[in-house]
Enzyme design. Structure first.
Site, PDB file in Angstrom:
ATOM      1  N   ARG A  18      -4.470  -2.146   0.746  1.00 16.85           N
ATOM      2  CA  ARG A  18      -3.916  -0.792   0.832  1.00 16.85           C
ATOM      3  C   ARG A  18      -3.777  -0.328   2.281  1.00 16.85           C
ATOM      4  O   ARG A  18      -2.767   0.251   2.664  1.00 16.85           O
ATOM      5  CB  ARG A  18      -4.770   0.200   0.042  1.00 16.85           C
ATOM      6  CG  ARG A  18      -4.694   0.000  -1.458  1.00 16.85           C
ATOM      7  CD  ARG A  18      -5.618   0.930  -2.200  1.00 16.85           C
ATOM      8  NE  ARG A  18      -6.997   0.694  -1.754  1.00 16.85           N
ATOM      9  CZ  ARG A  18      -7.958   1.603  -1.776  1.00 16.85           C
ATOM     10  NH1 ARG A  18      -7.729   2.822  -2.215  1.00 16.85           N
ATOM     11  NH2 ARG A  18      -9.168   1.309  -1.373  1.00 16.85           N
ATOM     12  N   ASN A  36      -5.041   1.638  -5.820  1.00 21.58           N
ATOM     13  CA  ASN A  36      -5.561   0.607  -6.711  1.00 21.58           C
ATOM     14  C   ASN A  36      -5.418   1.071  -8.152  1.00 21.58           C
ATOM     15  O   ASN A  36      -5.596   2.250  -8.448  1.00 21.58           O
ATOM     16  CB  ASN A  36      -7.040   0.334  -6.434  1.00 21.58           C
ATOM     17  CG  ASN A  36      -7.270  -0.462  -5.171  1.00 21.58           C
ATOM     18  OD1 ASN A  36      -6.378  -1.128  -4.666  1.00 21.58           O
ATOM     19  ND2 ASN A  36      -8.476  -0.399  -4.661  1.00 21.58           N
TER      20      ASN A  36
END
Length: 91
Positions: A18, A36
């Site tokens: 990320r 996520n």
């Protein structure tokens, strides 16, 4: 401007995926979000001119994190803009 929705499967959680995606987005001037998912995948919503989105997509396909591995990537382009102000990591 275009909107790009991406779902990434593979070794993409717990490997800095990320935050590496955030770095790529900032570098290319892409706005949106990355988060996520419960199933172990990562979802990305991105907005930018189409040329930058294709570059962004190619960087995601090859995993922006050196520790990550993309096994499968699904994506959709649309004109449904959300007008994000910046790129944000959620969660």
């Amino acid at each position: 401007m275009k909107h790009l929705s991406i779902n990434v499967d593979g070794l993409v959680q717990g490997v800095g995926f990320r935050y590496s995606t955030l770095q790529v987005a900032v570098e290319l001037g892409v706005t949106g979000t990355v988060r996520n998912e419960i199933d172990g995948s990562v979802s990305i919503e991105a907005e930018a001119p189409q040329k930058e989105l294709y570059i962004f997509l190619n960087r995601i396909k090859s995993s922006p994190s050196p520790f990550g591995k993309v096994n499968k990537l699904d994506y959709t382009f649309s004109d449904d803009l959300q007008h994000y102000k910046k790129f944000t990591v959620i969660g």
